[in-house]
Design a protein around this motif. Structure first.
Motif: not given
Lengths: 356, 398, 291
Positions: B193-194, B190, B202, B200, B197-198, B160
């Motif tokens: 992707k997390e 994971e 991918s 927007k 996503a914040t 992240s």
């Protein structure tokens, strides 16, 4: 020494009173062993017994029917995953779960047996290897089975949860007895299979499958049956293995494991139940216990460390165990092609015919 | 003989039930006595994962240094290192042997999440402290295990943080990911992707590889086709080198970003033939040539005591993992016991040696979640891009 | 859709697999043994080359020649020490002997050079690439592999057809006892076959090593693929296995592009399907056993 006078002598489980006596003594020893052996030895014995079940089953396929299978880690995995997941997700009692997982493994064994009807030797080896790898890949890819993170095995509960009866086996000690009983049953089962019509058909297929077909042995039925039976044994062994270990992931069941199983069978002695037992004991013990920590052995260890510092790397000293296992494997095959069982028979013959 | 057989079997069944019902558990040998404290570690010294064995040997170096300085309150540390070949069945065997035969007070490090998971419950049941597993599996600390103290940042957190750096500082729009098909790679996926996503966004490509695979031409081609400008690599060192070599062959030159498992720049630089220059990775400890006093001390000791070992990131990671245990033992004092050790460990606040700050409380045993971000410069040098930063999206802190 | 690039990559790695499979087939053709230690023998020879290059710092061509000699000796030694003393071994027994040799070699390599990855490269400049057709980048490595594979194929063809030793090897494979009666020293033929296959395996091993890193276990996966390729092509015919290798490379690359999660096993599934239809592989004649 091995002359049989009639059919009923041939299919008897114990050849004579002497054999029965020593068998009972051995069983007595096995049943009381954990009372005075340290606990981690009991863990090792559990693993050895799981491997015994598998080696005996594989021996039926490889030794008695003459087919090669390098994919038994896949059936082992089906047994482990099946039992753990059936008990955890569907709350099925232990006895049914392990039998169901073993039957699923037997079904996949049957599927592997079908192409095996046309293949032999290295072609069959590659086909079975591919089959085993495919099973592992599918299990690892489906998240329902825990995916790549592995599966945490539920506690070994012998009771029936629906009726509220629970009998949990927590320690290695308690699991030992369960595994011992199952091992004894499977070994007796294997001996009996080999002595019946089915067993004799297997041996006929090994010796010459075309001739066997000529005399009326249905190759399709018996070859796939051999695969299915050995996969059933692997499934039961896998189910028990899951509980011994407590946690496993797809990488635990890799190709090297399949190869080690095959080595157990060949080193122990092809075609005999005792051969499978001896091979499993020897190889498991070597891998897990005997050859570790070479550096700590009193004189030999210091000598090895000295050599390592001069010509080799010290950090790689642990590799000595693989080298030793390799040499032992080669040695056994060179000096006694019949494996450890061959050694045993030779010793027996020597003592029986002494002093001539 | 049939009757005899049945009698024999039923006799043993009865014996079994009686013995199982009545046997008591023998006591384990103590983990310490007046002269020594016994500490153990397992690690893959042979087999396919053997390059990670240097962690266990690094811990040995720290314990040797401590023993040279007189031990801890008069007790020397006796260290047991066992090879488990990265096979969980063997890990359980060696751990049981150490705990029940030698008597071990605490375990430190231990490479591999599958191997660690296999022994985790056994160690907790026998009340053996385990500090700093050398693997980042969130099941180690959730649910809370009073005897397990984790120090390694979770792969998801690190991914992240790296993704945030990519989006905010590198400002690339097309991000691809190459990940290993196991817990390590999937956790990283994971985390990325997390974070994306914040924003927007991918990933334009997410491609799995098997850990033992050696040919990635088709996967790299797919990445190239997707037009990715930055590619995250969550793979093993060998796979990373193959990736870089293949990509160079195919004329694909994105910005490579990876996790701290590939942060050993001298090694990666050497085995990729110089292609590693410019790669950005996370890092959970200081760089090998850092001038800080502790690093200098450890480096000199390594040169003196173990000259044949390379001073690599994972070698001194073993030191970083073992250090909190040594510090906690020092804080406990002469009156040693498992409970005293637990109390000392639970009171670690912002403890930092050559790694990130470590915080352990009674409720939270994931000690750290911060990583640095470094870049490989020319000649395998380390360029610091971003200092210790934590993952604000992490849910386990709440 | 980079069809051309996939083709080139597939054929390149396929040629490498095919080369390695040739080594497996040479041994199988003469002594009916599946040599599971082939990968480790190639690995050991590559490590020897690495050792000469880095520790003694000799030029590459010299290291190459010494490695070739070493690999021949290694093959002969393994046959002489491990396979010859076995009296009438069964097929499974010989497989286990080769497995034992594999574990021995892997342990020895790990002991001698440590388990950390090492860097190995052939003296081919990796950044020089050719682009004959737009979208197909061909590197030096691929050209080298093709060149070496074709040269070796040609040499083997000539060898087996025209030289005395080659004819002797073919005779030994067809009927060992008749060959002995005709005066061929079959023991020597076996040793030479092993030496040859070890040599070819070492060359293929060095190609693999220059694409990846060098560590004791690096040949396990390529060996599996090459063995599968050999089975696909038919274990008795050398041109068959080269084509089998090429097919494996192509299949893997195409599936790897479209369905990456299935790439590892798609090759095996294809092989199982092929074996269902043609049990002896694509190009081999099915020798029927006498009952």
């Amino acid at each position: 020494m091995d002359m049989k006078r009639d059919y009923y002598e041939d299919i008897r489980l114990f050849k004579s009173g002497v054999v029965l006596f020593w068998t009972i003594a051995l069983l007595l020893f096995l049943f009381t062993l954990p009372l005075y052996a340290p606990n981690y030895h009991v863990y090792l014995l559990n693993i050895i017994m799981v491997h015994i079940i598998l080696a005996v089953g594989l021996n039926i396929l490889v030794g008695s029917t003459g087919q090669i299978s390098l994919g038994h880690a896949g059936f082992f995995a089906i047994g482990a995953y099946g039992t753990a997941l059936l008990m955890a997700k569907l709350q099925i009692p232990f006895v049914f779960a392990i039998l169901a997982a073993a039957f699923i493994a037997a079904f996949f064994g049957f599927i592997l047996g079908l192409p095996a009807l046309r293949l032999e030797g290295p072609y069959l080896a590659i086909a079975s290897l591919g089959f085993g790898l495919t099973i592992m890949h599918i299990i690892g890819g489906v998240d329902l089975f825990g995916g790549r993170m592995g599966v945490k095995v539920p506690p070994l509960d012998l009771g029936i949860s629906q009726l509220g009866v629970a009998w949990v086996l927590k320690t290695d000690f308690q699991k030992y007895y369960l595994i011992l009983i199952i091992t004894i049953l499977m070994v007796i089962g294997a001996r009996n299979i080999l002595k019946t019509r089915v067993g004799r058909s297997f041996v006929a297929i090994r010796d010459s499958d075309i001739a066997a077909e000529v005399i009326g042995v249905n190759l399709t039925v018996y070859k796939t049956l051999a695969f299915a039976v050995s996969a059933f044994y692997a499934g039961i062994a896998g189910g028990l293995f899951g509980f011994v270990l407590g946690f496993f992931d797809p990488f635990t069941f890799n190709m090297i494991l399949s190869i080690i199983f095959l080595v157990m069978v060949v080193v122990g002695g092809l075609g005999t139940v005792s051969g499978g037992i001896m091979g499993a004991c020897l190889i498991t013990y070597l891998q897990y216990d005997l050859l570790k920590n070479i550096g700590e052995v009193p004189y030999f260890g210091a000598f090895m460390i000295d050599i390592s510092q001069r010509w080799f790397t010290t950090v790689g000293l642990e590799n000595f165990s693989s080298m030793a296992i390799g040499l032992i494997m080669i040695g056994i095959i060179i000096f006694e092609p019949l494996g450890m069982f061959g050694f045993w028979i030779r010793m027996k013959k020597y003592w029986m015919t002494w002093p001539f | 003989m049939k009757f005899g057989k049945k009698m024999v079997i039923s006799l043993f069944a009865a014996l079994t039930v009686l013995t199982v019902a009545s046997i008591a558990q023998a006591a384990l040998p103590a983990g310490f006595d007046d002269n020594e404290i016994r500490i153990g570690q397992w690690g893959p010294q042979t087999g396919p994962a053997a390059p990670w064995g240097s962690v266990a040997r690094g811990s040995k170096l720290l314990f040797d240094i401590v023993n040279e300085e007189g031990g801890i309150h008069g007790r020397k540390i006796k260290y047991f290192l066992r090879d488990d070949m990265y096979n969980p069945a063997q890990t359980v065997a060696v751990v049981k042997e150490l705990v029940e035969r030698q008597g071990v007070f605490a375990f430190v490090g231990g490479v591999g999440s599958a191997t660690g998971m296999a022994v985790k419950d056994y160690l907790a049941a026998n009340k053996i402290v385990w500090v700093s597993p050398s693997a980042a599996d969130k099941e180690f600390t959730q649910p809370l295990n009073p005897y397990l103290f984790a120090q390694y940042p979770l792969y998801k957190d690190e991914a992240s943080i790296l993704a945030k750096y990519i989006v905010e500082k590198l400002k690339t729009k097309k991000i691809g990911m190459l990940y290993q098909n196991d817990a390590y790679g999937k956790d990283g996926l994971e985390g990325v992707k997390e974070r994306l996503a914040t924003y927007k966004m991918s990933l334009v490509a997410e491609i799995p590889v098997e850990p033992t695979e050696k040919d990635f031409a088709s996967q790299i081609l797919r990445l190239k086709n997707s037009g990715a400008e930055t590619v995250l690599m969550y793979v093993s060192p060998t796979a990373a080198v193959i990736t870089l070599k293949t990509a160079a062959n195919l004329g694909f030159k994105p910005q490579w970003v990876s996790s701290n498992t590939l942060s050993d720049y001298p090694l990666m630089f050497k085995i990729s033939g110089g292609l590693w220059e410019g790669v950005i990775t996370g890092a959970f400890s200081e760089s090998p040539d850092s001038k800080s006093p502790l690093m200098t001390k450890y480096r000199d000791a390594a040169k003196r005591l173990t000259p044949q070992e390379r001073w690599g990131v994972f070698y001194y990671a073993g030191i970083a993992f073992a250090d909190p245990l040594v510090e906690a033992l020092k804080r406990v004092g002469r009156n040693l016991s498992t409970d005293a050790l637990l109390k000392a460990l639970n009171s670690f606040k912002d403890y930092q040696t050559i790694g990130p700050k470590v915080n352990w409380t009674e409720k939270q045993h994931q000690g750290t979640d911060s990583v640095q971000i470094l870049k490989c410069g020319p000649g395998a040098s380390y360029i610091m891009l971003q200092d210790w930063m934590t993952n604000d999206l992490a849910t386990w802190k709440k | 859709m980079p069809f051309g690039q996939l083709l080139v990559e597939g054929l390149a790695i396929g040629a490498c697999y095919g080369l390695f499979a040739t080594a497996v087939v040479i041994v199988y053709k003469t002594s009916e043994v599946v040599n599971f230690a082939q990968g480790e023998m190639a690995m050991f020879s590559s490590f020897v080359a690495f050792h000469i290059l880095t520790v003694y710092q000799w030029p590459f061509w010299l290291a190459f020649v010494i490695t070739m000699v070493f690999s021949i000796l290694l093959g002969v030694l393994i046959e002489y020490l491990f396979l010859r003393p076995a009296k009438h071994p069964s097929i499974l027994g010989m497989i286990v002997i080769t497995l034992g040799a594999e574990m021995l070699l892997m342990g020895l390599a790990g002991w001698k050079w440590g388990a950390e990855q090492k860097f190995f490269s052939l003296p081919l400049n990796p950044s020089v690439t050719y682009e004959p057709v737009k979208g197909m980048i061909v590197t030096n490595w691929a050209i080298a592999v093709f060149a070496v594979a074709s040269v070796i194929m040609l040499l083997l063809y000539v060898f087996f057809k025209y030289t005395k030793l080659g004819v002797a090897m073919r005779a030994t494979q067809q009927n060992k006892h008749a060959a002995k009666i005709m005066g061929i020293r079959t023991e020597r033929v076996f040793s030479i076959a092993w030496g040859f296959s070890s040599l070819i395996g070492a060359v293929a091993g060095m190609f693999f090593a220059s694409r990846a890193t060098l560590d004791p276990a690096f040949m396990m996966e390529p060996f599996l693929r090459a063995f599968a390729a050999a089975v696909l092509g038919g274990l008795m015919s050398i041109p068959g296995v080269i084509i089998g290798g090429g097919l494996m490379g192509l299949i893997e690359n195409f599936f790897g592009f479209y369905w990456p999660s299935w790439k590892p096993i798609v090759a095996f599934i294809v092989i199982i399907l092929v074996l269902c239809v043609r049990p002896s592989g694509l190009f081999a004649k099915h020798y029927v056993k006498k009952v």
